[in-house]
Design a protein around this motif. Structure first.
Motif, PDB file in Angstrom:
ATOM      1  N   ALA A  60       6.334   4.253  -5.959  1.00  0.00           N
ATOM      2  CA  ALA A  60       7.717   3.805  -5.798  1.00  0.00           C
ATOM      3  C   ALA A  60       8.243   3.163  -7.081  1.00  0.00           C
ATOM      4  O   ALA A  60       7.494   2.577  -7.864  1.00  0.00           O
ATOM      5  CB  ALA A  60       7.815   2.808  -4.643  1.00  0.00           C
ATOM      6  N   ALA A  61       9.564   3.285  -7.271  1.00  0.00           N
ATOM      7  CA  ALA A  61      10.201   2.623  -8.404  1.00  0.00           C
ATOM      8  C   ALA A  61      10.238   1.115  -8.197  1.00  0.00           C
ATOM      9  O   ALA A  61      10.158   0.353  -9.162  1.00  0.00           O
ATOM     10  CB  ALA A  61      11.617   3.166  -8.602  1.00  0.00           C
ATOM     11  N   ARG A  62      10.379   0.686  -6.946  1.00  0.00           N
ATOM     12  CA  ARG A  62      10.429  -0.737  -6.640  1.00  0.00           C
ATOM     13  C   ARG A  62       9.793  -1.025  -5.287  1.00  0.00           C
ATOM     14  O   ARG A  62       9.903  -0.247  -4.342  1.00  0.00           O
ATOM     15  CB  ARG A  62      11.876  -1.253  -6.591  1.00  0.00           C
ATOM     16  CG  ARG A  62      12.570  -1.397  -7.928  1.00  0.00           C
ATOM     17  CD  ARG A  62      11.974  -2.541  -8.745  1.00  0.00           C
ATOM     18  NE  ARG A  62      12.738  -2.747  -9.972  1.00  0.00           N
ATOM     19  CZ  ARG A  62      12.551  -2.062 -11.087  1.00  0.00           C
ATOM     20  NH1 ARG A  62      11.648  -1.101 -11.140  1.00  0.00           N
ATOM     21  NH2 ARG A  62      13.266  -2.347 -12.175  1.00  0.00           N
ATOM     22  N   THR A 108      -0.152  -9.035  -3.307  1.00  0.00           N
ATOM     23  CA  THR A 108       0.363  -7.735  -2.873  1.00  0.00           C
ATOM     24  C   THR A 108       1.144  -7.069  -4.003  1.00  0.00           C
ATOM     25  O   THR A 108       0.990  -5.867  -4.257  1.00  0.00           O
ATOM     26  CB  THR A 108       1.269  -7.901  -1.641  1.00  0.00           C
ATOM     27  OG1 THR A 108       0.479  -8.321  -0.530  1.00  0.00           O
ATOM     28  CG2 THR A 108       1.979  -6.600  -1.284  1.00  0.00           C
ATOM     29  N   CYS A 109       1.985  -7.833  -4.684  1.00  0.00           N
ATOM     30  CA  CYS A 109       2.780  -7.296  -5.795  1.00  0.00           C
ATOM     31  C   CYS A 109       1.880  -6.776  -6.912  1.00  0.00           C
ATOM     32  O   CYS A 109       2.114  -5.687  -7.461  1.00  0.00           O
ATOM     33  CB  CYS A 109       3.726  -8.360  -6.336  1.00  0.00           C
ATOM     34  SG  CYS A 109       5.047  -8.835  -5.212  1.00  0.00           S
ATOM     35  N   VAL A 110       0.859  -7.554  -7.269  1.00  0.00           N
ATOM     36  CA  VAL A 110      -0.053  -7.152  -8.338  1.00  0.00           C
ATOM     37  C   VAL A 110      -0.791  -5.875  -7.966  1.00  0.00           C
ATOM     38  O   VAL A 110      -0.896  -4.938  -8.776  1.00  0.00           O
ATOM     39  CB  VAL A 110      -1.049  -8.289  -8.653  1.00  0.00           C
ATOM     40  CG1 VAL A 110      -2.164  -7.795  -9.574  1.00  0.00           C
ATOM     41  CG2 VAL A 110      -0.327  -9.466  -9.296  1.00  0.00           C
ATOM     42  N   HIS A 111      -1.310  -5.810  -6.737  1.00  0.00           N
ATOM     43  CA  HIS A 111      -2.014  -4.607  -6.295  1.00  0.00           C
ATOM     44  C   HIS A 111      -1.080  -3.392  -6.316  1.00  0.00           C
ATOM     45  O   HIS A 111      -1.496  -2.286  -6.681  1.00  0.00           O
ATOM     46  CB  HIS A 111      -2.570  -4.806  -4.878  1.00  0.00           C
ATOM     47  CG  HIS A 111      -3.684  -5.793  -4.812  1.00  0.00           C
ATOM     48  ND1 HIS A 111      -3.990  -6.510  -3.676  1.00  0.00           N
ATOM     49  CD2 HIS A 111      -4.567  -6.205  -5.752  1.00  0.00           C
ATOM     50  CE1 HIS A 111      -5.011  -7.308  -3.916  1.00  0.00           C
ATOM     51  NE2 HIS A 111      -5.373  -7.144  -5.167  1.00  0.00           N
ATOM     52  N   ALA A 112       0.180  -3.609  -5.945  1.00  0.00           N
ATOM     53  CA  ALA A 112       1.138  -2.496  -5.908  1.00  0.00           C
ATOM     54  C   ALA A 112       1.419  -1.962  -7.306  1.00  0.00           C
ATOM     55  O   ALA A 112       1.377  -0.749  -7.538  1.00  0.00           O
ATOM     56  CB  ALA A 112       2.437  -2.935  -5.233  1.00  0.00           C
ATOM     57  N   VAL A 113       1.700  -2.858  -8.255  1.00  0.00           N
ATOM     58  CA  VAL A 113       2.052  -2.386  -9.606  1.00  0.00           C
ATOM     59  C   VAL A 113       0.828  -1.825 -10.328  1.00  0.00           C
ATOM     60  O   VAL A 113       0.954  -0.912 -11.155  1.00  0.00           O
ATOM     61  CB  VAL A 113       2.736  -3.488 -10.439  1.00  0.00           C
ATOM     62  CG1 VAL A 113       4.029  -3.928  -9.780  1.00  0.00           C
ATOM     63  CG2 VAL A 113       1.827  -4.675 -10.675  1.00  0.00           C
ATOM     64  N   GLU A 114      -0.339  -2.356 -10.016  1.00  0.00           N
ATOM     65  CA  GLU A 114      -1.551  -1.807 -10.631  1.00  0.00           C
ATOM     66  C   GLU A 114      -1.970  -0.495  -9.967  1.00  0.00           C
ATOM     67  O   GLU A 114      -2.737   0.277 -10.544  1.00  0.00           O
ATOM     68  CB  GLU A 114      -2.687  -2.825 -10.555  1.00  0.00           C
ATOM     69  CG  GLU A 114      -2.463  -4.033 -11.462  1.00  0.00           C
ATOM     70  CD  GLU A 114      -3.592  -5.047 -11.417  1.00  0.00           C
ATOM     71  OE1 GLU A 114      -3.649  -5.902 -12.327  1.00  0.00           O
ATOM     72  OE2 GLU A 114      -4.416  -4.986 -10.471  1.00  0.00           O
ATOM     73  N   GLY A 115      -1.414  -0.248  -8.760  1.00  0.00           N
ATOM     74  CA  GLY A 115      -1.763   0.974  -8.033  1.00  0.00           C
ATOM     75  C   GLY A 115      -0.763   2.109  -8.185  1.00  0.00           C
ATOM     76  O   GLY A 115      -0.935   3.152  -7.567  1.00  0.00           O
ATOM     77  N   ALA A 169       0.829  -1.204   0.000  1.00  0.00           N
ATOM     78  CA  ALA A 169       0.000   0.000   0.000  1.00  0.00           C
ATOM     79  C   ALA A 169       0.868   1.260   0.000  1.00  0.00           C
ATOM     80  O   ALA A 169       0.563   2.240  -0.688  1.00  0.00           O
ATOM     81  CB  ALA A 169      -0.929  -0.007   1.214  1.00  0.00           C
ATOM     82  N   ILE A 170       1.952   1.240   0.765  1.00  0.00           N
ATOM     83  CA  ILE A 170       2.847   2.394   0.820  1.00  0.00           C
ATOM     84  C   ILE A 170       3.575   2.585  -0.511  1.00  0.00           C
ATOM     85  O   ILE A 170       3.741   3.702  -0.995  1.00  0.00           O
ATOM     86  CB  ILE A 170       3.838   2.244   1.984  1.00  0.00           C
ATOM     87  CG1 ILE A 170       3.083   2.402   3.312  1.00  0.00           C
ATOM     88  CG2 ILE A 170       4.976   3.254   1.893  1.00  0.00           C
ATOM     89  CD1 ILE A 170       3.898   2.072   4.540  1.00  0.00           C
ATOM     90  N   ALA A 171       3.988   1.472  -1.133  1.00  0.00           N
ATOM     91  CA  ALA A 171       4.657   1.555  -2.436  1.00  0.00           C
ATOM     92  C   ALA A 171       3.736   2.172  -3.480  1.00  0.00           C
ATOM     93  O   ALA A 171       4.164   2.991  -4.304  1.00  0.00           O
ATOM     94  CB  ALA A 171       5.119   0.163  -2.879  1.00  0.00           C
ATOM     95  N   CYS A 184       3.010   1.565  -8.361  1.00  0.00           N
ATOM     96  CA  CYS A 184       4.406   1.179  -8.180  1.00  0.00           C
ATOM     97  C   CYS A 184       4.938   0.649  -9.513  1.00  0.00           C
ATOM     98  O   CYS A 184       4.254  -0.091 -10.213  1.00  0.00           O
ATOM     99  CB  CYS A 184       4.512   0.107  -7.099  1.00  0.00           C
ATOM    100  SG  CYS A 184       6.177  -0.517  -6.795  1.00  0.00           S
ATOM    101  N   GLU A 185       6.172   1.025  -9.859  1.00  0.00           N
ATOM    102  CA  GLU A 185       6.712   0.652 -11.172  1.00  0.00           C
ATOM    103  C   GLU A 185       6.906  -0.847 -11.320  1.00  0.00           C
ATOM    104  O   GLU A 185       6.599  -1.429 -12.374  1.00  0.00           O
ATOM    105  CB  GLU A 185       8.040   1.378 -11.386  1.00  0.00           C
ATOM    106  CG  GLU A 185       8.583   1.290 -12.792  1.00  0.00           C
ATOM    107  CD  GLU A 185       9.780   2.194 -12.992  1.00  0.00           C
ATOM    108  OE1 GLU A 185      10.871   1.657 -13.266  1.00  0.00           O
ATOM    109  OE2 GLU A 185       9.630   3.423 -12.866  1.00  0.00           O
TER     110      GLU A 185
END
Length: 311
Positions: free
Chosen positions: A225-227, A272-279, A218-220, A281-282
Protein backbone atom coordinates in the motif's frame (compact mmCIF):
# COMPACT_ATOMS: atom_id res chain seq x y z
CA UNK A 1 -29.55 57.15 -5.11
CA UNK A 2 -27.69 56.70 -1.82
CA UNK A 3 -29.70 53.56 -1.12
CA UNK A 4 -28.95 52.16 -4.55
CA UNK A 5 -25.24 52.86 -4.09
CA UNK A 6 -25.24 51.14 -0.70
CA UNK A 7 -27.02 48.10 -2.15
CA UNK A 8 -24.57 47.95 -5.02
CA UNK A 9 -21.63 48.06 -2.60
CA UNK A 10 -23.15 45.28 -0.48
CA UNK A 11 -23.64 43.16 -3.59
CA UNK A 12 -20.04 43.80 -4.67
CA UNK A 13 -18.76 42.84 -1.19
CA UNK A 14 -20.81 39.63 -1.22
CA UNK A 15 -19.55 38.80 -4.70
CA UNK A 16 -15.95 39.36 -3.61
CA UNK A 17 -16.45 37.13 -0.56
CA UNK A 18 -18.01 34.39 -2.70
CA UNK A 19 -15.20 34.66 -5.22
CA UNK A 20 -12.60 34.42 -2.44
CA UNK A 21 -14.24 31.26 -1.09
CA UNK A 22 -14.42 29.68 -4.54
CA UNK A 23 -10.81 30.65 -5.25
CA UNK A 24 -9.71 29.04 -1.98
CA UNK A 25 -11.53 25.85 -2.96
CA UNK A 26 -9.93 25.88 -6.41
CA UNK A 27 -6.48 26.38 -4.89
CA UNK A 28 -7.06 23.42 -2.57
CA UNK A 29 -7.91 21.21 -5.55
CA UNK A 30 -4.82 22.41 -7.43
CA UNK A 31 -2.69 21.67 -4.36
CA UNK A 32 -4.14 18.14 -4.23
CA UNK A 33 -3.69 17.43 -7.97
CA UNK A 34 -0.11 16.07 -7.79
CA UNK A 35 -1.20 13.63 -5.08
CA UNK A 36 -4.16 12.45 -7.16
CA UNK A 37 -1.83 11.81 -10.08
CA UNK A 38 0.90 10.12 -8.07
CA UNK A 39 -1.33 7.69 -6.19
CA UNK A 40 -4.02 6.85 -8.73
CA UNK A 41 -4.47 3.08 -8.72
CA UNK A 42 -2.57 2.61 -5.44
CA UNK A 43 -4.05 1.25 -2.21
CA UNK A 44 -4.63 3.08 1.06
CA UNK A 45 -5.32 0.90 4.10
CA UNK A 46 -7.22 2.71 6.84
CA UNK A 47 -7.74 1.44 10.37
CA UNK A 48 -10.93 2.91 11.80
CA UNK A 49 -11.24 2.66 15.58
CA UNK A 50 -14.15 1.52 17.69
CA UNK A 51 -14.38 4.73 19.75
CA UNK A 52 -14.89 6.94 16.67
CA UNK A 53 -17.78 4.78 15.52
CA UNK A 54 -19.95 6.00 18.36
CA UNK A 55 -20.22 9.48 16.81
CA UNK A 56 -22.59 9.59 13.81
CA UNK A 57 -21.16 12.90 12.55
CA UNK A 58 -17.60 11.56 12.67
CA UNK A 59 -18.73 8.36 10.96
CA UNK A 60 -20.37 10.37 8.17
CA UNK A 61 -17.22 12.48 7.68
CA UNK A 62 -15.10 9.32 7.58
CA UNK A 63 -17.39 7.66 5.03
CA UNK A 64 -17.30 10.74 2.79
CA UNK A 65 -13.49 10.79 2.94
CA UNK A 66 -13.29 7.13 1.93
CA UNK A 67 -15.72 7.63 -0.96
CA UNK A 68 -13.72 10.65 -2.14
CA UNK A 69 -10.52 8.59 -2.19
CA UNK A 70 -12.22 6.02 -4.39
CA UNK A 71 -13.63 8.73 -6.65
CA UNK A 72 -10.16 10.16 -7.40
CA UNK A 73 -8.75 6.76 -8.36
CA UNK A 74 -7.25 5.55 -5.08
CA UNK A 75 -8.28 2.14 -3.73
CA UNK A 76 -9.19 2.46 -0.03
CA UNK A 77 -9.33 -0.65 2.16
CA UNK A 78 -10.86 -0.18 5.61
CA UNK A 79 -10.05 -2.36 8.62
CA UNK A 80 -12.24 -1.56 11.62
CA UNK A 81 -11.94 -2.20 15.32
CA UNK A 82 -14.69 -2.53 17.88
CA UNK A 83 -13.19 -3.07 21.32
CA UNK A 84 -15.64 -0.79 23.17
CA UNK A 85 -18.63 -2.40 21.46
CA UNK A 86 -17.36 -5.90 22.26
CA UNK A 87 -16.83 -4.85 25.87
CA UNK A 88 -20.35 -3.43 26.08
CA UNK A 89 -21.88 -6.63 24.72
CA UNK A 90 -19.85 -8.82 27.08
CA UNK A 91 -20.97 -6.64 29.99
CA UNK A 92 -24.61 -7.11 28.96
CA UNK A 93 -24.01 -10.84 28.94
CA UNK A 94 -22.35 -10.69 32.36
CA UNK A 95 -18.93 -11.75 31.06
CA UNK A 96 -15.89 -10.28 32.84
CA UNK A 97 -13.07 -9.08 30.53
CA UNK A 98 -9.37 -9.47 31.32
CA UNK A 99 -6.53 -7.80 29.39
CA UNK A 100 -2.82 -8.54 28.94
CA UNK A 101 -0.73 -5.86 27.15
CA UNK A 102 -3.93 -4.31 25.84
CA UNK A 103 -5.21 -7.59 24.36
CA UNK A 104 -8.47 -9.09 25.60
CA UNK A 105 -8.16 -12.62 26.96
CA UNK A 106 -10.61 -14.46 24.71
CA UNK A 107 -12.17 -17.83 25.43
CA UNK A 108 -14.31 -19.66 22.89
CA UNK A 109 -17.56 -17.94 23.93
CA UNK A 110 -15.94 -14.51 23.95
CA UNK A 111 -14.59 -15.19 20.46
CA UNK A 112 -18.15 -15.89 19.29
CA UNK A 113 -19.35 -12.60 20.78
CA UNK A 114 -16.43 -10.73 19.18
CA UNK A 115 -17.26 -12.17 15.77
CA UNK A 116 -20.94 -11.34 16.17
CA UNK A 117 -20.16 -7.71 17.06
CA UNK A 118 -17.33 -7.16 14.58
CA UNK A 119 -18.49 -9.08 11.51
CA UNK A 120 -22.15 -8.41 12.19
CA UNK A 121 -23.19 -5.13 13.78
CA UNK A 122 -20.13 -2.91 13.26
CA UNK A 123 -19.11 -4.14 9.83
CA UNK A 124 -22.55 -3.72 8.32
CA UNK A 125 -23.08 -0.36 10.01
CA UNK A 126 -19.89 0.91 8.38
CA UNK A 127 -20.94 -0.53 5.02
CA UNK A 128 -24.16 1.42 5.45
CA UNK A 129 -22.31 4.70 6.10
CA UNK A 130 -20.15 4.22 2.99
CA UNK A 131 -23.21 3.37 0.89
CA UNK A 132 -25.07 6.42 2.17
CA UNK A 133 -22.08 8.57 1.17
CA UNK A 134 -22.34 7.28 -2.40
CA UNK A 135 -19.81 4.45 -2.38
CA UNK A 136 -20.09 0.73 -3.05
CA UNK A 137 -18.85 -1.08 0.04
CA UNK A 138 -18.52 -4.80 0.67
CA UNK A 139 -18.26 -6.11 4.22
CA UNK A 140 -15.96 -9.08 4.80
CA UNK A 141 -13.66 -10.59 7.41
CA UNK A 142 -10.35 -12.40 7.21
CA UNK A 143 -12.33 -15.62 6.84
CA UNK A 144 -13.75 -14.66 3.44
CA UNK A 145 -11.80 -16.10 0.55
CA UNK A 146 -9.27 -17.31 3.15
CA UNK A 147 -7.90 -13.77 2.98
CA UNK A 148 -6.10 -14.01 6.32
CA UNK A 149 -4.78 -17.14 8.01
CA UNK A 150 -4.27 -16.53 11.71
CA UNK A 151 -1.98 -18.02 14.30
CA UNK A 152 -2.28 -17.87 18.06
CA UNK A 153 -0.67 -14.86 19.75
CA UNK A 154 2.02 -15.77 22.26
CA UNK A 155 2.71 -13.39 25.15
CA UNK A 156 4.84 -13.51 28.28
CA UNK A 157 4.74 -11.39 31.46
CA UNK A 158 7.28 -10.95 34.23
CA UNK A 159 6.42 -12.33 37.63
CA UNK A 160 6.63 -9.28 39.96
CA UNK A 161 8.41 -11.28 42.66
CA UNK A 162 10.83 -13.52 40.75
CA UNK A 163 11.11 -11.33 37.60
CA UNK A 164 10.91 -14.56 35.60
CA UNK A 165 9.13 -14.43 32.24
CA UNK A 166 5.98 -16.56 32.26
CA UNK A 167 3.84 -17.57 29.29
CA UNK A 168 0.27 -16.20 29.24
CA UNK A 169 -2.53 -17.93 27.37
CA UNK A 170 -4.73 -15.28 25.73
CA UNK A 171 -7.09 -17.86 24.32
CA UNK A 172 -8.45 -17.18 20.84
CA UNK A 173 -6.44 -14.03 20.18
CA UNK A 174 -4.55 -14.28 16.94
CA UNK A 175 -2.29 -12.44 14.54
CA UNK A 176 -1.99 -12.71 10.76
CA UNK A 177 0.31 -15.46 9.55
CA UNK A 178 -0.59 -15.25 5.85
CA UNK A 179 -2.49 -12.68 3.79
CA UNK A 180 -3.98 -13.41 0.36
CA UNK A 181 -4.96 -10.13 -1.32
CA UNK A 182 -6.93 -11.70 -4.20
CA UNK A 183 -10.37 -10.84 -2.83
CA UNK A 184 -9.28 -7.27 -2.04
CA UNK A 185 -7.83 -6.66 -5.49
CA UNK A 186 -10.89 -8.20 -7.15
CA UNK A 187 -13.26 -6.01 -5.14
CA UNK A 188 -11.23 -2.85 -5.78
CA UNK A 189 -11.11 -3.47 -9.54
CA UNK A 190 -14.89 -3.90 -9.49
CA UNK A 191 -15.26 -0.42 -7.98
CA UNK A 192 -16.03 -1.65 -4.46
CA UNK A 193 -14.54 -0.61 -1.13
CA UNK A 194 -13.61 -3.55 1.15
CA UNK A 195 -14.61 -3.12 4.81
CA UNK A 196 -12.77 -5.74 6.88
CA UNK A 197 -13.61 -7.13 10.31
CA UNK A 198 -10.47 -8.37 12.12
CA UNK A 199 -11.59 -11.98 12.42
CA UNK A 200 -9.77 -14.95 10.86
CA UNK A 201 -9.26 -18.69 11.22
CA UNK A 202 -6.11 -20.72 11.68
CA UNK A 203 -5.09 -23.76 9.64
CA UNK A 204 -7.29 -25.96 11.83
CA UNK A 205 -10.38 -23.77 11.34
CA UNK A 206 -10.43 -22.17 14.80
CA UNK A 207 -11.75 -18.60 14.88
CA UNK A 208 -9.45 -15.88 16.22
CA UNK A 209 -10.01 -12.25 17.15
CA UNK A 210 -7.15 -10.08 15.80
CA UNK A 211 -6.11 -6.61 16.94
CA UNK A 212 -7.36 -4.22 14.23
CA UNK A 213 -4.08 -2.26 14.06
CA UNK A 214 -2.15 -5.50 13.54
CA UNK A 215 -4.61 -6.68 10.89
CA UNK A 216 -4.41 -3.38 9.02
CA UNK A 217 -0.61 -3.39 9.10
CA UNK A 218 -0.38 -6.92 7.72
CA UNK A 219 -2.83 -6.11 4.92
CA UNK A 220 -0.97 -2.89 4.06
CA UNK A 221 2.28 -4.85 3.75
CA UNK A 222 0.71 -7.55 1.60
CA UNK A 223 -0.87 -4.99 -0.75
CA UNK A 224 2.29 -2.88 -0.96
CA UNK A 225 0.00 0.00 0.00
CA UNK A 226 0.99 3.61 -0.57
CA UNK A 227 -0.28 4.49 2.91
CA UNK A 228 -1.40 2.88 6.14
CA UNK A 229 -3.51 5.27 8.22
CA UNK A 230 -4.04 4.49 11.91
CA UNK A 231 -6.83 6.77 13.14
CA UNK A 232 -6.57 7.23 16.89
CA UNK A 233 -7.59 9.70 19.61
CA UNK A 234 -4.36 11.73 19.79
CA UNK A 235 -2.79 14.20 17.35
CA UNK A 236 0.03 11.76 16.54
CA UNK A 237 3.38 11.02 18.16
CA UNK A 238 4.39 13.73 20.64
CA UNK A 239 7.87 14.55 21.91
CA UNK A 240 8.68 15.05 25.60
CA UNK A 241 7.48 18.66 25.37
CA UNK A 242 4.12 17.58 23.97
CA UNK A 243 4.88 18.83 20.45
CA UNK A 244 3.80 16.85 17.40
CA UNK A 245 6.55 14.95 15.59
CA UNK A 246 5.66 14.98 11.89
CA UNK A 247 8.24 12.57 10.42
CA UNK A 248 9.86 9.51 11.97
CA UNK A 249 12.08 6.60 10.92
CA UNK A 250 12.14 3.17 12.59
CA UNK A 251 15.44 4.06 14.30
CA UNK A 252 13.82 7.17 15.82
CA UNK A 253 10.99 5.06 17.21
CA UNK A 254 13.40 2.56 18.74
CA UNK A 255 15.34 5.37 20.42
CA UNK A 256 12.20 7.08 21.75
CA UNK A 257 10.91 3.83 23.17
CA UNK A 258 14.16 3.33 25.07
CA UNK A 259 14.21 6.85 26.52
CA UNK A 260 10.53 6.76 27.45
CA UNK A 261 9.30 9.39 24.97
CA UNK A 262 6.69 6.92 23.75
CA UNK A 263 4.88 4.52 26.06
CA UNK A 264 1.62 2.71 26.68
CA UNK A 265 -0.75 2.16 23.80
CA UNK A 266 1.37 4.16 21.35
CA UNK A 267 4.10 1.49 21.41
CA UNK A 268 2.11 -1.31 19.68
CA UNK A 269 0.72 1.22 17.17
CA UNK A 270 4.20 2.32 16.17
CA UNK A 271 5.41 -1.29 16.09
CA UNK A 272 2.62 -1.96 13.61
CA UNK A 273 3.74 1.03 11.51
CA UNK A 274 7.37 -0.13 11.51
CA UNK A 275 6.44 -3.68 10.52
CA UNK A 276 4.23 -2.32 7.73
CA UNK A 277 6.84 -0.02 6.18
CA UNK A 278 9.56 -2.64 6.51
CA UNK A 279 7.21 -5.17 4.91
CA UNK A 280 6.41 -3.22 1.76
CA UNK A 281 4.03 -0.38 2.68
CA UNK A 282 5.37 2.98 1.46
CA UNK A 283 4.56 4.92 4.63
CA UNK A 284 2.31 4.80 7.69
CA UNK A 285 0.57 7.67 9.45
CA UNK A 286 -0.72 7.97 13.02
CA UNK A 287 -3.27 10.79 13.25
CA UNK A 288 -6.26 12.02 15.21
CA UNK A 289 -9.43 10.49 13.81
CA UNK A 290 -11.55 12.92 15.82
CA UNK A 291 -10.46 15.83 13.61
CA UNK A 292 -12.89 16.25 10.68
CA UNK A 293 -11.27 15.07 7.42
CA UNK A 294 -7.88 14.62 9.14
CA UNK A 295 -6.93 11.90 6.66
CA UNK A 296 -7.48 14.21 3.69
CA UNK A 297 -5.59 17.04 5.38
CA UNK A 298 -2.65 14.71 5.96
CA UNK A 299 -2.46 13.41 2.47
CA UNK A 300 -3.76 16.04 0.08
CA UNK A 301 -2.20 19.20 1.52
CA UNK A 302 1.37 20.34 1.98
CA UNK A 303 0.63 21.15 5.64
CA UNK A 304 -0.21 17.58 6.57
CA UNK A 305 -1.49 16.26 9.89
CA UNK A 306 -0.34 13.55 12.26
CA UNK A 307 2.97 11.65 12.27
CA UNK A 308 4.34 9.95 9.15
CA UNK A 309 6.57 6.89 9.53
CA UNK A 310 8.70 5.79 6.58
CA UNK A 311 11.60 3.38 6.14
Amino acid sequence: MAGEAHAAKRFADMTDTTNDRMLAKAETLIEALPYFQRYAGRSFVVKYGGHAMGDPEAAQDFAEDIVLLKAVGINPVVVHGGGPQIGAMLKKLGVESQFVDGLRVTDRETAKVAEMVLSGAINKELVGWITQAGGKAIGISGKDGKMVVAEKVKRTVKDPDSQIEQAVDLGFVGEPKEVDTTILETASKAGMIPIIAPIATDDAGHTYNINADTMAGAIASALGAARLFLLTDVAGVLDKDGKLMTDLKPADISRMREDGTISGGMIPKLETCVHAVEGGCEAAVVLDGRVPHAMLLEFFTSRGAGTLISA
